[in-house]
Design a protein around this motif. Sequence first.
Motif, PDB file in Angstrom:
ATOM      1  N   SER A 351      49.294   8.713  11.216  1.00 15.03           N
ATOM      2  CA  SER A 351      50.686   8.502  11.599  1.00 15.03           C
ATOM      3  C   SER A 351      51.327   9.827  12.002  1.00 15.03           C
ATOM      4  CB  SER A 351      51.469   7.883  10.437  1.00 15.03           C
ATOM      5  OG  SER A 351      52.851   7.869  10.717  1.00 15.03           O
ATOM      6  N   SER A 352      52.194   9.781  12.978  1.00 13.60           N
ATOM      7  CA  SER A 352      52.859  11.007  13.457  1.00 13.60           C
ATOM      8  C   SER A 352      53.924  11.503  12.484  1.00 13.60           C
ATOM      9  CB  SER A 352      53.482  10.754  14.827  1.00 13.60           C
ATOM     10  OG  SER A 352      54.481   9.758  14.742  1.00 13.60           O
ATOM     11  N   VAL A 353      54.261  10.695  11.453  1.00 15.49           N
ATOM     12  CA  VAL A 353      55.310  11.114  10.519  1.00 15.49           C
ATOM     13  C   VAL A 353      54.746  11.955   9.381  1.00 15.49           C
ATOM     14  CG1 VAL A 353      56.604   9.024  11.043  1.00 15.49           C
ATOM     15  CG2 VAL A 353      55.148   9.070   9.012  1.00 15.49           C
ATOM     16  N   ILE A 354      53.429  12.042   9.276  1.00 12.81           N
ATOM     17  CA  ILE A 354      52.820  12.819   8.191  1.00 12.81           C
ATOM     18  C   ILE A 354      53.249  14.286   8.310  1.00 12.81           C
ATOM     19  CG2 ILE A 354      50.621  13.677   7.266  1.00 12.81           C
ATOM     20  CD1 ILE A 354      49.367  10.994   8.088  1.00 12.81           C
ATOM     21  N   GLY A 355      53.658  14.856   7.162  1.00 16.39           N
ATOM     22  CA  GLY A 355      54.097  16.251   7.143  1.00 16.39           C
ATOM     23  C   GLY A 355      55.581  16.426   7.381  1.00 16.39           C
ATOM     24  N   GLN A 356      56.296  15.356   7.670  1.00 18.87           N
ATOM     25  CA  GLN A 356      57.734  15.441   7.877  1.00 18.87           C
ATOM     26  C   GLN A 356      58.459  14.695   6.760  1.00 18.87           C
ATOM     27  OE1 GLN A 356      59.049  15.002  12.137  1.00 18.87           O
ATOM     28  NE2 GLN A 356      56.980  14.178  12.393  1.00 18.87           N
ATOM     29  N   SER A 357      59.702  15.091   6.495  1.00 20.55           N
ATOM     30  CA  SER A 357      60.484  14.474   5.425  1.00 20.55           C
ATOM     31  C   SER A 357      61.348  13.344   5.981  1.00 20.55           C
ATOM     32  CB  SER A 357      61.386  15.524   4.770  1.00 20.55           C
ATOM     33  OG  SER A 357      62.405  15.939   5.684  1.00 20.55           O
ATOM     34  N   ILE A 374      59.404   7.211  -3.463  1.00 18.92           N
ATOM     35  CA  ILE A 374      58.143   7.435  -2.757  1.00 18.92           C
ATOM     36  C   ILE A 374      57.044   7.371  -3.800  1.00 18.92           C
ATOM     37  CG2 ILE A 374      56.760   9.033  -1.381  1.00 18.92           C
ATOM     38  CD1 ILE A 374      59.361  10.209  -0.298  1.00 18.92           C
ATOM     39  N   HIS A 375      56.140   6.409  -3.631  1.00 17.48           N
ATOM     40  CA  HIS A 375      55.042   6.236  -4.578  1.00 17.48           C
ATOM     41  C   HIS A 375      53.797   6.884  -3.988  1.00 17.48           C
ATOM     42  CE1 HIS A 375      53.021   4.393  -7.981  1.00 17.48           C
ATOM     43  NE2 HIS A 375      52.075   3.962  -7.163  1.00 17.48           N
ATOM     44  N   ARG A 376      53.252   7.877  -4.699  1.00 19.45           N
ATOM     45  CA  ARG A 376      52.085   8.640  -4.223  1.00 19.45           C
ATOM     46  C   ARG A 376      51.057   8.703  -5.339  1.00 19.45           C
ATOM     47  NH1 ARG A 376      53.655  14.302  -1.918  1.00 19.45           N
ATOM     48  NH2 ARG A 376      54.340  12.962  -0.193  1.00 19.45           N
ATOM     49  N   VAL A 397      61.074  15.436   0.668  1.00 11.50           N
ATOM     50  CA  VAL A 397      59.633  15.384   0.388  1.00 11.50           C
ATOM     51  C   VAL A 397      58.877  15.124   1.687  1.00 11.50           C
ATOM     52  CG1 VAL A 397      57.817  14.108  -0.805  1.00 11.50           C
ATOM     53  CG2 VAL A 397      59.987  14.571  -1.970  1.00 11.50           C
ATOM     54  N   ASN A 398      57.900  15.978   2.002  1.00 13.30           N
ATOM     55  CA  ASN A 398      57.073  15.759   3.192  1.00 13.30           C
ATOM     56  C   ASN A 398      56.106  14.602   2.944  1.00 13.30           C
ATOM     57  OD1 ASN A 398      58.263  17.878   4.597  1.00 13.30           O
ATOM     58  ND2 ASN A 398      56.800  19.385   3.802  1.00 13.30           N
ATOM     59  N   LEU A 399      56.055  13.674   3.862  1.00 15.14           N
ATOM     60  CA  LEU A 399      55.248  12.471   3.683  1.00 15.14           C
ATOM     61  C   LEU A 399      53.767  12.748   3.886  1.00 15.14           C
ATOM     62  CD1 LEU A 399      57.500   9.877   5.582  1.00 15.14           C
ATOM     63  CD2 LEU A 399      57.477  10.423   3.135  1.00 15.14           C
TER      64      LEU A 399
END
Length: 629
Positions: A351-357, A374-376, A397-399
């Motif tokens: 996904s292009s959203v990885i690394g962005q909050s 956010i469940h990790r 939080v960076n996704l």
Amino acid sequence: MEPTALTLEMMVVLGLLAFTVFLFVSEIIRIDLAAILVMVVLGMLSTVPELANLSTRSDLFAGFSSNAVMSIIAVMIIGAGLDKTGLMSKVASFILKRGGTTEPRLIPIVSGTVGVISSFMQNVGAAALFLPVISRISARTSIPMSRLAMPMGFCAILGGTITMVGSSPLILLNDLLLSANRTLPADQQVEPFGLFSVTPVGLMLVSTGVLYFVLLGRWILPGRRGRGEDAGAARSMQTYVENTYGLRADIFEVRVPEGSLLIGQTLSDIMFAHHLYILGTSHKGHKVIAPMADTVIEAPARLAVLGLRRVVCEEFTEPYGLQILPELDVFADDFAATESGVAEVVVPPGSSVIGQSPIELRLRQTHGLSILAIHRGEETMSHVETDDHVATHIGEVNLQAGDTLVAHVQWSRLTRMKSDQNFVVVTSDFPQEELRPQKVYWALGFFLMTLGLILFTDLLLSLALLAGATGMVLSRVLSIDEAYDAVSWSTVFLLASLIPLGLAVQNTGTAAWIAEQILALLDGWPIWSLQAGLAILATVFTLVMSNVGATVLLVPLAISIAISAGGDPAIFALTVAISTSNSFLIPTHQVNALIMGPAGYRVVDFVRSGGIMTVLFLIVSMIGLNIFF
């Protein structure tokens, strides 16, 4: 007149009637399947030479092209079109604001309104129009539809007795009186009834129906949910969040007055500082759901706040001089279970959203997501501090791939989000419908056009209704597939399959034979008892055949009996026409069939509730007819 002899065909029809009642009451098989079975058996029996008059080829499937069945299909589509624009939701909101959220207050408003509407349009149309309304009210109040649909449906039937155009038998009555006048001497001619001649009696009946359910509803109405009610989608936000992620919270509407210390602060600062979520803002009539985190609070304003009651009351509202409203007001529609709720959205690999909050992605603005957690892995991050984890500013939080975003969102926006390949929408048990508020004027226009055709033209009822339903599709208020989905086909098959049996009752002379036997028993009785006997006879007939057929058969008999007994033929004829609306005992009436599936009713529910209503109808109608006529 020679008495009617009991024939083999009549005995077979009587047996089929008994078999049908047994299937309906026992519910060995589903009621719509039972109706289809009876139609098939009737068709098979009519192939026997000695029973050829039971049903012709054209009569056997005449129900599927009947005016009644085509009308009910059309009104379902029209009702769905009005609901698709959000109009029915607004009507539901208005009723909830004026009537509250309790049964004793909702039943009189909804049932009384439907009763008045059905006095000028077909009762099945009025009931179908309000079916989406009570569905919305049920979802918002957690009152099962079975507690609301029967009072609404019964009062729709009762409302048909308020005017002479409220039901088919009353419309037909004046024509039957004029026909009878041709064979009567001048001193016994019957004057036709005016439009509002029956209004006092009709108002008495509707009032009786409303009071009946208000006073006895808690004992006679079932509490089960219908097939159309999705318990999963209606789960409360509080229960879902607490059970799945350990986040206990309630939703409140808070008023921010002038001079509050909260003015000038951003939502982001407030949410993290006080361990709560602000899901919506309203300032000077401008309402925003899922507002941007950097939104600055102005006054006077309303905030939709999600958090622990203790935190919201003691740490948020008191220090800032805010006021908690006793219930949602401005945000009542937006946070109803039918409009929004908690959803789970997963970030897939690649996904292009990885690394962005979430703040950088502006998820509130782009997708309407108010991120609650956010469940990790085994960890759940949220603004709220619990025994399991400390509070985290989740907006920063960076996704990562595999993160599950727990968010509050409008269902319409979640539906659109399913097409975004950067997220996987895990939640599936929500109303996946896209409202079309921009089509509200088209929907209203075709509804009013249909109403005009019904009230001011002689156009066939089903044709007038189908004109409106077709307009809904052509104007793209609904797609043709959505129109098909709006139709309760179990209701259609139930009604269409029973119509041949009603025709057989009439065509074989069974109805005339039954009438003769009962009237012979009443011979020599006082006039009031003859009138009551006709009312009971009309009630029984309308349960097993069409109310129009019962009216056509019994009105001439009623006039003859009245003249021979020294009674008023007009009152006796009117007694029959009104009593054919006394159809509450089993779901053979169009309105009862309409509400049965969505509300999850069984035949025994109609027997229990409708049995008492049937007796009340007889008593009140007899009193009203003798007082006003």
